[in-house]
Design an enzyme around this catalytic site. Structure first.
Site, PDB file in Angstrom:
ATOM      1  N   HIS A 127       5.253  20.177 -20.447  1.00 25.02           N
ATOM      2  CA  HIS A 127       6.227  21.054 -19.789  1.00 25.02           C
ATOM      3  C   HIS A 127       5.482  22.136 -18.993  1.00 25.02           C
ATOM      4  O   HIS A 127       4.310  22.459 -19.255  1.00 25.02           O
ATOM      5  CB  HIS A 127       7.185  21.678 -20.798  1.00 25.02           C
ATOM      6  CG  HIS A 127       6.555  22.662 -21.740  1.00 25.02           C
ATOM      7  ND1 HIS A 127       6.367  23.988 -21.422  1.00 25.02           N
ATOM      8  CD2 HIS A 127       6.055  22.490 -22.995  1.00 25.02           C
ATOM      9  CE1 HIS A 127       5.799  24.603 -22.454  1.00 25.02           C
ATOM     10  NE2 HIS A 127       5.596  23.708 -23.420  1.00 25.02           N
ATOM     11  N   CYS A 145       2.682  22.178 -27.797  1.00 24.39           N
ATOM     12  CA  CYS A 145       2.981  21.427 -26.578  1.00 24.39           C
ATOM     13  C   CYS A 145       1.768  21.386 -25.645  1.00 24.39           C
ATOM     14  O   CYS A 145       0.766  22.069 -25.869  1.00 24.39           O
ATOM     15  CB  CYS A 145       4.160  22.067 -25.849  1.00 24.39           C
ATOM     16  SG  CYS A 145       5.747  21.702 -26.653  1.00 24.39           S
TER      17      CYS A 145
END
Length: 495
Positions: free
Chosen positions: A447, A470
């Site tokens: 992301h 992440c």
């Protein structure tokens, strides 16, 4: 002279002479046996022939002292119960006296020829505790040097030759019903019997079912209905997994009530092995890295995985659905392929997770070897492969390695979700982002992250400024990756 009258007179004289002789003989006998029992006379099974009343009483008393009851059992068993061991005694005098009177009744003289067996039940007494202890310690009960076997019900077993079920005849065994045994022997002692045969006395435990019982015939029918079937999983590319009677026979359980069922635990063990055979999730895989080197990565959630719980239910249903009885009977009689096909059940495997392809020769090469992404944690780089070549690369920031709750997990994963906008949430943060590409169900994904330190990026940055797990990317990079990757593409993460 009338010859006819003379002849009659002679015959009358002869008859009269015979009558007188008989009366005299009877008179002599009555005198001789006035104080004795007639020959061939017994009282309660005790021989008192030609004995006086006193001698007969002594004979009964002697018999009681020396009385032995011979108990014959199955398998050539013979046990002797001695009266002396149980303090056997009886009130017998009145019965003997009554028998003596009957012997010398007015019209009893004819019994001199036939004799008489007086069926007398003496008022027997004995030590009941000694009686019970004696029998309970006998080899008929304890089995000392005498093998005792319990009765076996008629039941169904697998016949290797016929490859189907067959009825096994019941076995009587030689295990006594102890209450019936004690009661029967007790009555025999009370009657002063000298020999008894237990096999004719209904004192042995009996099988619950014999081979002609309808319960056993129903058992055979249900057994063959479960047994005679083939459950076939089509794994693709002409690969099959088949459950045959060879396996099923070990899963069939017959209850004490002649019921037939499937042992679900044993069946589930087969399902477990079946699932593991085709499971590639978590396996070690080889892939070509961006350097051209072939690397190995273990773990992750990519791969084939059959749904165990649903497959257990699937197999159980396939095994317990009734076959057409005529088809079963036909196969039992004739094991032809035509009859076998009628008992075939085809199933499709139910997958919890699927991979790109099923590779039966090299199970871990189940991904698209030409299209995948690589995350190199040590380099802090992402590489996108298409047609076997790197088509895009980008620097990234992965999870903080010093915190196990934030480190990025290595392994073989796959892309599970793509969203243009998404909000990341955690225990202490809520962060809106763009171009979300989910890699793990626990929250790891590609992301965009508007970091203030992108200009300070280096392969060491994540060690102090790592993400919550992440893979942070700059906006242009994540946008390109978002557009290049597809759902279920493989993602190799390694350090």
């Amino acid at each position: 002279m009338d010859l006819k009258k003379i002849k009659i007179t002679k015959q009358a004289k002869i008859c009269l002479s015979l009558l007188i002789a008989i009366i005299m003989l009877l008179f002599i006998i009555i005198i001789l046996y006035n104080d004795k029992f007639y020959p061939n006379t017994s009282i309660g099974g005790i021989d008192v022939s030609n004995m006086t009343l006193s001698e007969a009483k002594n004979a009964v008393q002697t018999d009681l002292k020396n009385h032995v009851l011979v108990i014959k059992g199955r398998n050539n068993a013979k046990y002797e119960l001695r009266g002396a061991d149980i303090n056997l005694n009886a009130n017998y005098e009145k019965q003997v006296e009554d028998c003596f009177k009957k012997t010398h009744g007015l019209f009893s003289f004819y019994k001199i020829i036939s004799g008489e067996d007086f069926d007398v039940n003496f008022d027997v007494s004995y030590n009941k505790e000694a009686f019970k202890n004696n029998l309970s310690q006998s080899f008929l009960i304890t089995g000392d040097n005498y093998k005792i076997t319990a009765p076996v019900d008629a039941h169904v077993e697998y016949d290797k030759t016929a490859k189907s079920g067959k009825v096994i005849k019941e076995k009587q065994g030689n295990q006594l019903d102890q209450d019936k045994f004690y009661s029967y022997v007790e009555k025999s002692i009370q009657q002063l019997k000298t020999r008894v045969n237990l096999d004719k006395a209904n004192v042995y435990l009996k099988p619950k079912y014999v081979q002609t019982d309808k319960e056993v015939l129903n058992e055979l029918s249900q057994y063959n209905n479960y047994l005679c079937r083939w459950v076939c999983f089509d794994m693709g590319e002409k690969h099959y997994e088949i459950i045959s009677p060879k396996e099923i026979k070990d899963w069939i359980v017959i209850g004490d009530d002649a019921s037939v069922s499937i042992d679900q635990e044993k069946m589930a063990q087969w399902v477990e092995k079946f699932c593991l055979k085709y499971k590639t999730v978590g396996k070690t895989r080889k892939f070509k890295s961006h350097t051209g080197e072939v690397l190995e990565v273990s773990g992750g959630d990519y791969g084939w995985q059959i749904d165990y719980s649903q497959t257990v239910d699937q197999v159980y249903k396939a095994l317990t659905e009734n076959n057409t009885q005529s088809d079963v009977d036909a196969y039992v009689k004739n094991k032809s392929n035509t009859n076998k096909k009628k008992l075939l059940k085809k199933l499709e495997p139910i997958y919890k997770n699927k991979a790109y392809k099923m590779n039966f020769e090299n199970p871990t090469e189940d991904y698209n070897t030409q299209t995948y992404t690589e995350v190199d944690i040590s380099e802090q780089m992402v590489y996108v492969f298409q047609n076997g070549q790197v088509v895009y690369s980008a620097k990234c920031v992965t999870g903080l390695p010093s915190d196990v709750t934030r480190s990025t997990k290595t392994g073989c994963w796959y892309i599970k979700d793509k969203k243009l906008e998404y909000t990341l949430t955690g225990a202490d943060y809520t962060t809106p982002t763009k171009y979300w590409v989910r890699i793990t169900w626990t929250g790891t994904g590609y992301h965009y992250m508007n970091r203030s330190d992108w200009d300070k990026w280096s392969p060491e940055l994540y060690k102090t400024r790592g993400s919550h797990g992440c893979i942070n990317l700059q906006l242009e990079d994540v946008k390109n990756i978002y557009n290049l990757v597809s759902m279920r593409d493989m993602v190799f993460i390694h350090d």
